[in-house]
Design a protein around this motif. Sequence first.
Motif, PDB file in Angstrom:
ATOM      1  N   GLU A 152       0.816  -1.245  -0.035  1.00  0.00           N
ATOM      2  CA  GLU A 152      -0.015  -0.047   0.062  1.00  0.00           C
ATOM      3  C   GLU A 152       0.843   1.267   0.213  1.00  0.00           C
ATOM      4  OE1 GLU A 152      -2.938  -0.014   2.890  1.00  0.00           O
ATOM      5  OE2 GLU A 152      -4.102  -2.000   2.221  1.00  0.00           O
ATOM      6  N   ARG A 154       3.357   3.813  -1.840  1.00  0.00           N
ATOM      7  CA  ARG A 154       4.153   4.238  -3.212  1.00  0.00           C
ATOM      8  C   ARG A 154       5.445   3.859  -3.407  1.00  0.00           C
ATOM      9  NH1 ARG A 154       2.644   9.925  -6.266  1.00  0.00           N
ATOM     10  NH2 ARG A 154       3.272   9.095  -8.486  1.00  0.00           N
ATOM     11  N   ARG A 156       8.976   2.477  -6.241  1.00  0.00           N
ATOM     12  CA  ARG A 156       9.111   2.159  -7.536  1.00  0.00           C
ATOM     13  C   ARG A 156       9.510   0.709  -7.833  1.00  0.00           C
ATOM     14  NH1 ARG A 156      14.250   4.909 -11.175  1.00  0.00           N
ATOM     15  NH2 ARG A 156      13.519   4.281 -12.962  1.00  0.00           N
ATOM     16  N   ASP A 177       9.977  -1.531  -0.294  1.00  0.00           N
ATOM     17  CA  ASP A 177       8.970  -0.439  -0.800  1.00  0.00           C
ATOM     18  C   ASP A 177       8.854   0.859   0.153  1.00  0.00           C
ATOM     19  OD1 ASP A 177       8.256  -2.174  -2.825  1.00  0.00           O
ATOM     20  OD2 ASP A 177       6.564  -3.058  -1.712  1.00  0.00           O
TER      21      ASP A 177
END
Length: 222
Positions: A152, A154, A156, A177
């Motif tokens: 959940e 954001r 790359r 992440d």
Amino acid sequence: MKNWLKDNRGFLVFLFCFGFVRLAVADWNPIPSGSMRPNILEGDVVLVNRLAYDVKLPLTDTSLMRTGEPQRGDVIVFMSPQDGTRLIKRLVALPGDTVALKDDALYVNGERAVYSTPTMVSEPLDAGLKTPAYIAIERVAGHAHTMQLMPEVRARRNFGPLIVPADAYFFLGDNRDNSADSRYFGVVPRALLVGRAHHLLASADIKNTWLPRFERFGQAIR
């Protein structure tokens, strides 16, 4: 002044030796962020072997002698090529390797990492918030380590492929992440490597109670 120097010369020698050891031989590094969770936590203090790869002239990036070669899977402290910030990440690709990410899966030289069945956890964020996360063992190119995904958040999740140039290295955070790493600032030249992190010196729960986490003292970093 002469008398003061004479009376305190033992202490001054100690300070000089202590400073030299920290600048050239061994160091410690407090961890302010969660980019290496679940293996290294905020509030951990890691021991760093400055002689793992090079003997450097103190206070410079000048290598006097190479003492070893970085290996895939090493956890390394280095200076960011972007802004000079001291960072700690895991080395995933060596000079000449081709590295890529596809939907968070790591590929090294065309070999896709193998992942164990993930375990779901609740990962703390800033301001007391939490987010779902998945912990799994990542195996690729002869090395295995624990890593974490946060679906959940954001991030790359796709990158490359990139061929790592000579005398440079590609790093990722174990908290895949939630890590500013080589996906964002590029490869890291060997001259910017500080040393290999190998054990935790101490640890405190800086996100909550600030109490010592004695169970983490002296743990090996894997």
